[in-house]
Design an enzyme around this catalytic site. Structure first.
Site, PDB file in Angstrom:
ATOM      1  N   ASP A 130      37.873  23.031  33.215  1.00  0.00           N
ATOM      2  CA  ASP A 130      37.137  24.056  33.987  1.00  0.00           C
ATOM      3  C   ASP A 130      35.637  23.892  33.769  1.00  0.00           C
ATOM      4  OD1 ASP A 130      36.406  26.988  34.881  1.00  0.00           O
ATOM      5  OD2 ASP A 130      38.515  26.769  35.410  1.00  0.00           O
ATOM      6  N   ASP A 131      34.909  24.946  34.008  1.00  0.00           N
ATOM      7  CA  ASP A 131      33.448  24.963  33.958  1.00  0.00           C
ATOM      8  C   ASP A 131      32.917  24.366  32.643  1.00  0.00           C
ATOM      9  OD1 ASP A 131      30.841  25.579  34.489  1.00  0.00           O
ATOM     10  OD2 ASP A 131      31.160  27.719  34.767  1.00  0.00           O
ATOM     11  N   ARG A 182      24.607  35.678  37.992  1.00  0.00           N
ATOM     12  CA  ARG A 182      25.206  34.737  37.048  1.00  0.00           C
ATOM     13  C   ARG A 182      24.254  33.554  36.809  1.00  0.00           C
ATOM     14  NH1 ARG A 182      30.361  31.197  36.535  1.00  0.00           N
ATOM     15  NH2 ARG A 182      31.524  32.288  34.949  1.00  0.00           N
ATOM     16  N   LYS A 196      39.502  22.425  41.447  1.00  0.00           N
ATOM     17  CA  LYS A 196      39.344  23.889  41.564  1.00  0.00           C
ATOM     18  C   LYS A 196      37.944  24.154  42.104  1.00  0.00           C
ATOM     19  CE  LYS A 196      39.253  28.081  38.698  1.00  0.00           C
ATOM     20  NZ  LYS A 196      39.466  28.594  37.333  1.00  0.00           N
ATOM     21  N   TRP A 197      37.860  24.716  43.308  1.00  0.00           N
ATOM     22  CA  TRP A 197      36.588  24.935  44.017  1.00  0.00           C
ATOM     23  C   TRP A 197      36.214  26.401  43.856  1.00  0.00           C
ATOM     24  CZ3 TRP A 197      34.651  21.641  48.388  1.00  0.00           C
ATOM     25  CH2 TRP A 197      33.569  22.224  49.060  1.00  0.00           C
ATOM     26  N   ASP A 198      35.235  26.652  43.008  1.00  0.00           N
ATOM     27  CA  ASP A 198      34.876  28.025  42.665  1.00  0.00           C
ATOM     28  C   ASP A 198      33.651  28.480  43.465  1.00  0.00           C
ATOM     29  OD1 ASP A 198      34.990  30.405  41.279  1.00  0.00           O
ATOM     30  OD2 ASP A 198      34.864  29.505  39.284  1.00  0.00           O
ATOM     31  N   MET A 199      33.372  29.771  43.439  1.00  0.00           N
ATOM     32  CA  MET A 199      32.208  30.345  44.141  1.00  0.00           C
ATOM     33  C   MET A 199      31.965  31.706  43.508  1.00  0.00           C
ATOM     34  SD  MET A 199      31.275  32.560  46.757  1.00  0.00           S
ATOM     35  CE  MET A 199      30.142  32.605  48.094  1.00  0.00           C
ATOM     36  N   ASN A 200      30.869  31.814  42.757  1.00  0.00           N
ATOM     37  CA  ASN A 200      30.760  32.950  41.852  1.00  0.00           C
ATOM     38  C   ASN A 200      29.620  33.919  42.092  1.00  0.00           C
ATOM     39  OD1 ASN A 200      32.929  32.806  39.840  1.00  0.00           O
ATOM     40  ND2 ASN A 200      32.132  30.754  39.512  1.00  0.00           N
ATOM     41  N   ASP A 220      40.328  37.049  38.317  1.00  0.00           N
ATOM     42  CA  ASP A 220      39.855  36.721  36.969  1.00  0.00           C
ATOM     43  C   ASP A 220      40.500  37.638  35.941  1.00  0.00           C
ATOM     44  OD1 ASP A 220      38.347  34.527  37.385  1.00  0.00           O
ATOM     45  OD2 ASP A 220      36.430  35.551  37.481  1.00  0.00           O
TER      46      ASP A 220
HETATM   47  C1  DGJ Z   1      35.246  32.103  37.723  1.00  0.00           C
HETATM   48  C2  DGJ Z   1      36.681  31.686  37.801  1.00  0.00           C
HETATM   49  O1  DGJ Z   1      37.434  32.668  38.427  1.00  0.00           O
HETATM   50  C3  DGJ Z   1      37.187  31.378  36.400  1.00  0.00           C
HETATM   51  O2  DGJ Z   1      38.546  31.059  36.447  1.00  0.00           O
HETATM   52  C4  DGJ Z   1      36.386  30.236  35.847  1.00  0.00           C
HETATM   53  O3  DGJ Z   1      36.621  29.068  36.582  1.00  0.00           O
HETATM   54  C5  DGJ Z   1      34.918  30.594  35.853  1.00  0.00           C
HETATM   55  N1  DGJ Z   1      34.481  31.039  37.151  1.00  0.00           N
HETATM   56  C6  DGJ Z   1      34.077  29.432  35.408  1.00  0.00           C
HETATM   57  O4  DGJ Z   1      32.748  29.680  35.503  1.00  0.00           O
END
Ligand code: DGJ
Length: 725
Positions: A363-364, A440, A473-477, A545
């Protein structure tokens, strides 16, 4: 089958259990006659004539007592003898906003045309499409209403295209994907709402004379509301009552509205969020709205769920993965967050393999110099400090253990402290001259900019080609604030949010097409973009999450109302839970995570030996039921202790998997039973004890729940199907 009856002007979209009628009259207006259970014998040509409603409104077309506001309209305009909430709004060069589209022609086609640049349900053998062409002669505009009927699946998809066949530019202020009018407001509004870590709670509210709006203004479909809306009859249960629903195949700002008018009729609509959208349509250009999926159920929520699940598994998910069971994974995030150390990661991988895990996800934190959220997004090259030999040897060792390898990226984001930002400070979403906010510690890349899209396509292609990757895993936070672009003209700034989505879909389309064998997982801080648009490209999504088993009960129940189990990521994590501090038994965490794509979000290598043994058994158990969960049929079960438990069931040709979770133990409680559903009455099933029962008995008496003497208690039964009597 779709038919048109010339004498009455009635279109009939007749699915397996549903009928949908549209009527065209002599004035070439289109009316919504009916959406409900299937009709076979005759066309309801008397309905419009029999509508009697007083109205203060003007007569249309100078015809005495011909008032559009009295009549249920198929795709209503505003201002011509109807002042209710319209389905679209346009502004013309002279500043006026009244349009008047009339029927010109129609076509009934086999199959389904694609929506240019947008995700949509895929064509299938059982579908036909009705295209109704309308024209506004004053402004010289063509509007086409598209309806695709999936006859077997019994659903309808709709979208609208607007073409400027004149010379003057037109501004589109609103163009909903679907509008339906129902004759009574004696209904409840049902929708899915929440927040980060609390997604998709099922909300049910009785309608009164009000305007209701379920929406996102956050740049993504959002944790706050899902792009789904339903109207349900008051007495609707799992198995009884009519449900009318819409889900938008779109991942950006949306609105789903219900307007109860003064005489009790109801308009339900869904589309792009009009409060944050205007689009200039120049001569010869066409604007395509996103697609809406319309599902009607005459038998309550269970049938609604089955129709959506079937439609999405059959026609929406990438075909390669739609019916392929998903690997059991371990993810490094809650195990070590940013503290990635090669040696301990390999130890985690080795233990995971020994316990039965199939996919290792890094992951990250693996790239740039990312030790926390303050840097490196955009720098998709390995952090040499953490992986001194690069990622290749690390991946090789993972593969040598017999595990697949997955990697985390957040392509749409950029950190101020990154090589990418230093090279392209103007690639962020921003309003030039104004402060742009951190969230973030990061900014959002401007995907309305073609150069940014091209860069992302090239970078991701290179990354995936370079490493031996099986899963991304393509994230967007973060949400989008200060929406604006450095490359759009002042007129186009109003189009920013939708242009971003078109840019994102272009990138997703190219990357997923280039790598059709890679399993992509969608994520936006969990379920912030858990929608049918993303599902077209990525066959699974990290549901939330929040990994706490008890919180997950309602999150997964709401999400599973319309999205299939095979799309929902569900992992066992450490206790006390990192989001809410709750301690739940490992067994219960396992039972809850077995409702989707199963995995672990914890450092398995550090667990005591007895927990490792339990996890090994848990994984074996999941593998034994995996295809039933991911490819079988899903049922919510009524529980004997309401508000204190959840139960659900998956069934296929081989077996039945029943799960029960009770939140709190209650003193002096008698033993209870859990009635099953969805079984075949005459089939013999074998219980885990070896006893045998017929389907009819199991549906009448159910299985016995043990006396519950602990909080967060769970029980799971696997019933083997033996024979038909
Ligand atoms: C948010 C994701 O939902 C988590 O599972 C994880 O990948 C974090 N970002 C990593 O920054």
């Amino acid at each position: 089958m779709i038919t048109f009856d010339e004498p009455t002007g009635i279109f009939h979209l007749q699915g397996k259990q549903t009928s949908y009628f549209i009527q065209k009259n002599e004035q070439n207006h289109l009316f919504h006659l009916y959406w409900g259970s299937r009709l076979e014998k005759r066309l309801p040509d008397y309905v419009l004539k029999e509508i009697k409603r007083a109205s203060y409104i003007a007569d249309a077309d100078h015809i005495t007592e011909y008032k559009l506001e009295r009549l249920p309209q198929e795709y209503p305009a505003f201002g011509n003898s109807d002042l209710r909430k319209p389905a679209y709004q346009l502004t013309f060069q002279n500043g006026t906003r009244i349009s008047d589209f009339r029927y010109v022609s129609h076509k009934i086609l086999e199959g389904k045309p694609e929506l240019e640049g947008l995700p949509s349900l895929r064509e299938s053998d059982d579908c036909q499409t009705l295209k109704i062409q309308l024209h506004d002669s004053y402004q010289n505009l063509d509007m086409t209403l598209f309806y695709t009927l999936y006859e077997e699946g019994d659903i309808i998809t709709r979208h609208v295209e607007l073409e400027n066949v004149g010379e003057d530019a037109v501004e589109i202020n609103q163009l909903n994907s679907a509008c339906v009018e129902l004759p009574t407001s004696d209904l409840d509004l049902l929708h899915l709402s929440g927040s980060w870590a609390r997604e998709n709670g099922i909300q049910r509210t009785p309608l009164s004379q009000l305007n209701y709006r379920v929406e996102s203004t956050r740049g993504s479909s959002s944790h706050e509301h899902n792009p789904f809306i339903a109207l349900v009859e008051k007495e609707t249960t799992e198995t009884t009552g009519s449900v009318y629903s819409m889900n938008l195949v779109y991942s950006g700002n949306f609105e789903a509205t219900v307007d109860v008018e003064m005489q009790d009729a109801v308009r339900m609509q869904i589309g792009i969020n009009s409060s944050l959208f205007d689009w200039q349509l120049n001569a010869s250009e066409t604007f395509v709205s996103p697609e809406a999926v319309l599902v009607y159920s005459q038998n309550g929520l269970q049938e609604l769920t089955h129709k959506y699940h079937n439609a999405y598994q059959e026609h929406l998910l990438p075909p390669k993965f739609a019916k392929e069971v998903r690997p059991v994974l371990v993810n490094s995030w809650e195990a070590c967050y940013f503290d990635l150390q090669e040696e301990s990661l390999l130890e985690l991988a080795q233990t995971s393999k020994d316990l039965g895990v199939e996919l290792f996800v890094l992951d990250d934190g693996w790239f740039g110099h990312r030790d926390d959220t303050s840097s490196s997004l955009g720098d998709w090259f390995v952090d040499q400090k953490k992986f001194p030999q690069g990622l290749e040897p690390f991946i090789r060792q993972i593969k040598q253990l017999g595990l697949d390898f997955g990697i985390w990226v957040e392509p749409e984001m950029i950190s101020e402290d990154s090589e990418l930002y230093r090279q392209h400070p103007d690639w962020c979403i921003e309003v030039p001259g104004r402060l742009k906010s951190y969230s973030r510690g990061q900014f959002v890349l401007d995907l309305a900019n073609t150069a940014v899209q091209d860069y992302l396509i090239a970078t991701l292609t290179e990354l995936v080609q370079r490493y031996d990757i099986d899963y991304v895993k393509w994230d967007m936070n973060r949400s989008m604030t200060e929406p604006g672009s450095n490359v759009l003209t002042s007129i186009q700034q109003k189009e920013f949010y939708h242009r971003y989505m078109l840019g994102l879909y272009r990138v997703l389309d190219q990357v997923t097409q280039t790598f059709p064998d890679i399993l992509f997982e969608n994520c936006a801080g969990g379920g912030g973009r858990f929608d049918a648009g993303m599902m077209y490209y990525m066959p699974q999504t990290w549901t939330s999450d929040d990994t706490d088993a008890i919180e997950r009960l309602s999150i997964q129940e709401g999400t599973g109302l319309i999205y299939p189990a095979i799309t929902m990521g569900a992992h066992v994590s450490q206790v006390p839970n990192h989001q809410i501090g709750r301690v739940t038994p490992l067994k219960t965490r396992g039972v809850v995570a077995m409702q989707g794509n199963f995995g672990y979000e914890m450092d398995l290598s550090k667990l005591p030996a007895e927990e490792k043994v339990e996890i090994k058994e848990q994984i074996q158990q999941f593998k034994a039921i995996r295809s039933t969960v991911q490819l079988g049929k899903f049922y919510r079960l009524a529980v004997p202790v309401r508000d204190n438990a959840k139960a659900w069931l998956f069934v296929d040709d081989q077996q039945v998997v029943i799960s029960y979770v009770q939140i709190h133990a209650k003193p002096n409680s008698p033993s209870k039973r859990l009635k099953l559903t969805g079984l075949s009455a005459n089939t013999l099933y074998q219980l885990p004890t070896g006893e045998k029962r017929y389907g009819d008995e199991l549906m009448a008496f159910g299985v016995a729940i043990d006396v519950v003497k602990e909080d967060f208690y769970s029980q799971q039964w696997i019933l083997k199907k033996l024979e038909e009597a």
